[in-house]
Write an enzyme that holds these catalytic residues in place. Sequence first.
Site, mmCIF file in Angstrom:
data_model
loop_
_atom_site.group_PDB
_atom_site.id
_atom_site.type_symbol
_atom_site.label_atom_id
_atom_site.label_comp_id
_atom_site.label_asym_id
_atom_site.label_seq_id
_atom_site.Cartn_x
_atom_site.Cartn_y
_atom_site.Cartn_z
ATOM 1 N N LYS A 156 0.861 2.270 -12.177
ATOM 2 C CA LYS A 156 1.087 0.828 -12.075
ATOM 3 C C LYS A 156 -0.240 0.087 -12.237
ATOM 4 C CE LYS A 156 0.868 -2.523 -9.296
ATOM 5 N NZ LYS A 156 0.600 -3.647 -10.189
ATOM 6 N N GLY A 213 -8.349 -0.344 -5.200
ATOM 7 C CA GLY A 213 -8.209 -1.789 -5.069
ATOM 8 C C GLY A 213 -8.908 -2.269 -3.818
ATOM 9 N N SER A 214 -8.435 -3.382 -3.296
ATOM 10 C CA SER A 214 -9.114 -3.991 -2.155
ATOM 11 C C SER A 214 -8.856 -3.190 -0.874
ATOM 12 C CB SER A 214 -8.618 -5.423 -1.972
ATOM 13 O OG SER A 214 -7.228 -5.401 -1.740
ATOM 14 N N THR A 215 -9.790 -3.284 0.041
ATOM 15 C CA THR A 215 -9.639 -2.603 1.332
ATOM 16 C C THR A 215 -8.418 -3.138 2.071
ATOM 17 O OG1 THR A 215 -11.991 -2.121 1.441
ATOM 18 C CG2 THR A 215 -10.828 -2.166 3.539
ATOM 19 N N VAL A 254 -5.463 -4.298 0.890
ATOM 20 C CA VAL A 254 -4.204 -3.685 0.424
ATOM 21 C C VAL A 254 -4.223 -2.180 0.705
ATOM 22 C CG1 VAL A 254 -2.704 -3.297 -1.568
ATOM 23 C CG2 VAL A 254 -3.835 -5.496 -1.300
ATOM 24 N N GLY A 255 -5.400 -1.555 0.579
ATOM 25 C CA GLY A 255 -5.513 -0.116 0.856
ATOM 26 C C GLY A 255 -5.064 0.231 2.269
ATOM 27 N N GLU A 306 -9.537 4.356 -3.033
ATOM 28 C CA GLU A 306 -10.850 3.922 -3.547
ATOM 29 C C GLU A 306 -10.906 2.416 -3.362
ATOM 30 O OE1 GLU A 306 -13.192 5.810 -4.422
ATOM 31 O OE2 GLU A 306 -12.389 7.653 -5.285
ATOM 32 N N CYS A 343 -16.768 -2.115 -8.306
ATOM 33 C CA CYS A 343 -16.786 -1.710 -6.895
ATOM 34 C C CYS A 343 -18.139 -1.139 -6.513
ATOM 35 C CB CYS A 343 -15.690 -0.687 -6.634
ATOM 36 S SG CYS A 343 -15.749 0.687 -7.783
ATOM 37 N N GLU A 394 -17.514 -8.664 -0.095
ATOM 38 C CA GLU A 394 -17.545 -8.283 -1.503
ATOM 39 C C GLU A 394 -17.259 -9.530 -2.344
ATOM 40 O OE1 GLU A 394 -14.337 -5.669 -2.802
ATOM 41 O OE2 GLU A 394 -15.817 -4.528 -3.919
HETATM 42 P P1 NAD Z 1 -5.929 -5.493 -5.162
HETATM 43 O O1 NAD Z 1 -5.984 -4.713 -3.902
HETATM 44 O O2 NAD Z 1 -5.551 -6.909 -5.102
HETATM 45 O O3 NAD Z 1 -4.900 -4.829 -6.180
HETATM 46 C C1 NAD Z 1 -5.028 -3.490 -6.608
HETATM 47 C C2 NAD Z 1 -3.681 -2.991 -7.100
HETATM 48 O O4 NAD Z 1 -2.774 -2.948 -5.987
HETATM 49 C C3 NAD Z 1 -3.019 -3.868 -8.147
HETATM 50 O O5 NAD Z 1 -2.375 -3.060 -9.102
HETATM 51 C C4 NAD Z 1 -2.005 -4.661 -7.337
HETATM 52 O O6 NAD Z 1 -0.909 -5.092 -8.113
HETATM 53 C C5 NAD Z 1 -1.585 -3.609 -6.331
HETATM 54 N N1 NAD Z 1 -1.003 -4.132 -5.084
HETATM 55 C C6 NAD Z 1 -1.173 -5.347 -4.529
HETATM 56 N N2 NAD Z 1 -0.438 -5.452 -3.394
HETATM 57 C C7 NAD Z 1 0.201 -4.275 -3.227
HETATM 58 C C8 NAD Z 1 1.090 -3.765 -2.241
HETATM 59 N N3 NAD Z 1 1.478 -4.490 -1.185
HETATM 60 N N4 NAD Z 1 1.541 -2.485 -2.378
HETATM 61 C C9 NAD Z 1 1.161 -1.730 -3.403
HETATM 62 N N5 NAD Z 1 0.323 -2.167 -4.390
HETATM 63 C C10 NAD Z 1 -0.162 -3.417 -4.293
HETATM 64 O O7 NAD Z 1 -7.359 -5.268 -5.865
HETATM 65 P P2 NAD Z 1 -7.902 -5.933 -7.214
HETATM 66 O O8 NAD Z 1 -8.200 -7.365 -6.919
HETATM 67 O O9 NAD Z 1 -7.002 -5.602 -8.359
HETATM 68 O O10 NAD Z 1 -9.237 -5.108 -7.457
HETATM 69 C C11 NAD Z 1 -10.445 -5.429 -6.859
HETATM 70 C C12 NAD Z 1 -10.732 -4.522 -5.691
HETATM 71 O O11 NAD Z 1 -10.677 -3.145 -6.102
HETATM 72 C C13 NAD Z 1 -12.117 -4.700 -5.125
HETATM 73 O O12 NAD Z 1 -12.083 -4.711 -3.732
HETATM 74 C C14 NAD Z 1 -12.866 -3.468 -5.625
HETATM 75 O O13 NAD Z 1 -13.972 -3.091 -4.847
HETATM 76 C C15 NAD Z 1 -11.815 -2.444 -5.604
HETATM 77 N N6 NAD Z 1 -12.169 -1.316 -6.463
HETATM 78 C C16 NAD Z 1 -12.564 -0.126 -5.897
HETATM 79 C C17 NAD Z 1 -12.952 0.937 -6.714
HETATM 80 C C18 NAD Z 1 -13.394 2.255 -6.138
HETATM 81 O O14 NAD Z 1 -13.415 3.226 -6.878
HETATM 82 N N7 NAD Z 1 -13.723 2.335 -4.865
HETATM 83 C C19 NAD Z 1 -12.931 0.786 -8.100
HETATM 84 C C20 NAD Z 1 -12.540 -0.449 -8.623
HETATM 85 C C21 NAD Z 1 -12.153 -1.486 -7.798
#
Ligand code: NAD
Length: 453
Positions: free
Chosen positions: A153, A206-208, A210-211, A228, A262, A354
Amino acid sequence: MAYTVINPADETVVTTVQRLDIEEVDAAIFGATVAQKEWARRAPLDRATLLRRFAEAVDRDLENLAQLETRNSGHPITQARGEAASVRDVLEYYSGAPERLIGQQIPVSGGMNVTFHEPMGVIGIITPWNFPMSIAAWGFAPALAAGNAVLLKPAEWTSLTSIRLGELALEAGLPEGLFQVTPGQGPVVGERFVTHPDVRKVVFTGSTEVGKRIMAGASEQVKRVTLELGGKSANIIFGDADVEAAALAAPSSVFDNAGQDCCARSRLLVQRGVFDRFMNVFEGAVQDLRVGDPLDPDTEMGPLVTLSHRDHVTSFVDDDSLVAFRGSCPSGPGAWFPPTVMTPSRDHRVVEEEVFGPVVAVLPFDDEADAIKIANDSKYGLSGSIWTQDLSRAIRVSRAVESGTLSVNSHSSVRYSAPFGGMKQSGIGRELGPDAPLQFSETKSVFYAASEN
Ligand code: NAD
């Protein structure tokens, strides 16, 4: 229900993407469970051959993938070509894995004990918008190599190259249903990966914020996760470093991909004795940065990913007196934002949160202990750099900084042949490196009793 993709360099419409609903996601999961069983039964050499063909298909499509990423995400074309090439390389690297997933034979009495690396089943991969192609490949290549099916996704803002990779997998001969791209909203498609019992692991980048939700949701089924997440990495320049080299290299460590990385070293720690000398060379390097048309092969930095993300980045630069200097950027349409260097206090929001944009906070420090203290004063621990010519110091500081991935006298972060991931709230688990297929396998231990004749 469709999502409209806008080119962030000029605000023109690129295309629309259909969002999947829950029923469509469930159908994709069902197709993946069927395809996975057949895939896992195949000879390891067959799986290796198909992954190599997938890598070749990516290689043939490299320029198309790069152009697509540039129009969708605003990445400079030279960088986008590198990202497409990295997908090919990661697939090639893990095409060696199916024939090397070697278990153990354990000495026991009364028979034989061996271990197998069994595939998990269906893996759900959720990616962010900043490096859509490469981050997807870090997950799907080792997952497929270990005998799993994959649902990918992509982030809504940047799904075009992921969709193309799904087509290339089929063109390369991967079985129908084995690797499917399922575009849509996070709380719909991504959330379903967490709640559906047939998805056995979720790999989330993605973001901490949502993680944390994903980890909490996954606990309901004791579902495996790799996370990640965010970062606020430090680039530490000691007085004994080659200060000119460190200053000339610093822009790429934080302004590459317009800071939407990131691993961006968004905190720049400089020892007091060399602070002015460093800033002088750094200013020239920032002003020399070529920010502009992403289709120009000489461009080093493009626009931010969307106008709404630019609003988020702008909110960090709330006090002009804290801006030491800025680089340039085009005016007119597009999500443009100049490289920005700030000298805030240690407790300013730009030091703690961040930004995910081209903004760096420069902080002076007194000595080695002070540098380590500032570097570790963060909930994150993803990446970072240390500049020193003192080998003992390089060893001491690289062991003391709480971060999953560090580089000394360079800004290297991600090499597919080495493990990558974060400490503290930057994540759980490691991607890439020789052991990544084990992150997509369950170890099974079997004792075979043998009678003694
Ligand atoms: P985000 O958390 O907003 O979204 C990431 C993904 O999660 C997207 O595909 C989004 O559609 C999905 N998502 C959103 N809500 C969800 C839910 N409730 N359930 C399941 N999936 C959901 O992050 P972003 O804005 O797309 O990316 C930026 C962030 O990603 C930054 O914090 C960055 O540091 C982090 N990031 C980390 C790494 C790493 O390897 N550590 C690499 C790249 C980006």
